[in-house]
Design a protein around this motif. Sequence first.
Motif, PDB file in Angstrom:
ATOM      1  N   ARG A 143       0.826  -1.191   0.000  1.00 19.38           N
ATOM      2  CA  ARG A 143       0.000   0.000   0.000  1.00 19.38           C
ATOM      3  C   ARG A 143       0.873   1.259   0.000  1.00 19.38           C
ATOM      4  O   ARG A 143       0.556   2.264  -0.622  1.00 19.38           O
ATOM      5  N   GLU A 154     -10.017   4.205   2.515  1.00 15.98           N
ATOM      6  CA  GLU A 154      -9.241   3.666   1.392  1.00 15.98           C
ATOM      7  C   GLU A 154      -9.137   4.715   0.271  1.00 15.98           C
ATOM      8  O   GLU A 154      -8.057   4.972  -0.271  1.00 15.98           O
ATOM      9  N   ASN A 196      -7.091  -2.168   2.039  1.00 14.82           N
ATOM     10  CA  ASN A 196      -5.648  -2.344   2.052  1.00 14.82           C
ATOM     11  C   ASN A 196      -5.069  -1.123   2.763  1.00 14.82           C
ATOM     12  O   ASN A 196      -4.539  -0.226   2.139  1.00 14.82           O
TER      13      ASN A 196
END
Lengths: 341, 245
Positions: free
Chosen positions: A196, B154, B86
């Motif tokens: 990420r 996100e 994530n």
Amino acid sequence: MIRDPLHTPLALALTLLALAVWWNADFFGHELLAEVAIFAIFAMSLDLMVGYAGMVSLGHAAFLAVGAYATAAMTVFLGWPASLAMLVAVVLSAGAAALVGLFAVRLSGVFFIMITLAIGQMFYAYFFKSRPFGGDNGMSGITRPDLGILGLDANDPVVFSAMMLLAALGVYLLLRVIVRSPFGHTLIAIHQNENRLRALGCPVQRYKLAVYVIAGTLGGLAGSLTAQHTGFISPDLAFWTVSGEVLIMVIVGGMGSLLGAASGAALVILMRHELSDENTWQLLGLPGVMSHYWQFVMGIFFVLVVLFAADGLYGRLTGLLMAARARLTPNRQREDGNVSR
Amino acid sequence: MFRADNLHKAFGSLQVTRDVSLNLPRGCRHGLIGPNGAGKTTLFNLLTGELKADSGQVRIEDTDVSGASPDTRARLGLGRSFQKNNLFAALTVRENLVLAALLQQRVAHNAWRNLRRFKRVQEAAEQGATLLGLQDDLNTVVRHLSYGTQRQLEIGLALALRPKVLMLDEPTSGMSPEETHAMQALIAGLPAELTVLIIEHDMDVVFELAERITVLDYGRVLLEGTPEEIRGSEEVRRKYFGSEG
């Protein structure tokens, strides 16, 4: 910081403890204190990599050996003063770490463990075979810095242990600046979610290389200090069990906490020292022959730590403190509520 | 502004992307749809740099990024969200947004100054949280947030990079109808000059948000057009909605 209630009290306690021990120690006490301080540096340097960036290395001893051998070579072969040799040794360790890191940081997880283990063993094999460095006999006659200018003698254990404590304090303060910086915050993020972070535009490999070099450099400093402390070095410094032992210090003390790593180093070294001493067992009313089984007892201790304090003693204590605080806080609120009613 | 030309990608003998071209002018809202296995995710990864195309080019504002890594593309202005959450789950909302702000302001490498003294970074994180309606959750650890809120964060992380292009990978997947509405409102409210590419399974969401839609099928572009044209296409209807009549 609310999430780290243990930090300040432990920092104070460790400082006071170190001062008290230094003040009261006998000859062997100072030797032990110096060893603890050096390994605290070594463990903190590894913790930056393992605990913060999540890069578990089984080859950190390579840099301990590079720092030690460089110091030995320059003081013994070239007759350089130890302070200059130490400086060059640290620079050489940084170079070695940069070279190794270029390959190692491309890998992660178990592959990183394997490549660091393999490269560490290559260093061991080199020092073991090398004739100029004394092969498996190692080298002796390493000198300590000349403190004549301050009117002190570094060969005096009292002076040397104080020097090592100051060095450990200096490394701690340096690493504390790093872990509280944006770079330190980014390291924690690498640990958690490398992918990420990459998507957010972070060149992760460069950061990993940087942390590998910082850790290797400080590992080299610990190596140079070890050589000065014992005056004798052998290839065993690079052996993988040394890497494993410092990893255990970090895990026992608490990954991701500099003070935890330093405490872990102190705890492991003191336990090893005390448990292998017959007198300790006799004091406890047990047969002195137990001292032969000190490794067995240490093993049981490590198993207990991993079972009941998976995030190390520092993490476990922090958790207990937080839980205690959480239990106290709602009570107070309830009381307040009663009063208002 | 953001374009892909003649992308090809094969895994072994399996051609998953065949001669796909996209052209997204500044500020457009572009949808990418296609049945399962059409190669949407592969195309997405080719655009973000997770995968490298066998041939073809990807350009961000006339810069050829075909060989560039995901982090280089991100620094050039390509923000993305992930299909599965994530995030940095053990960190707080503030710490997540601070991270993105550090990278956006190019100060993440600073190793000597205390993080708390970076006022602009802290402000950016707080603004980001306000934009997402998370200002009261700044100190909440991300894994304690609801699924839908995590989905919003996100996108918030990608937005915190102040990207020129935002790529959203199924932004409403797994969301309740209310959460989907909140997400639609969030996407509809994005800055007009931001270029947005949305992959989405939920047809209603795509038809509502996108100005143009590309339909993928077996790795090829089946059709590109306005939502009306796509809806009216017999071919798309047969391929995509076939089972539903």
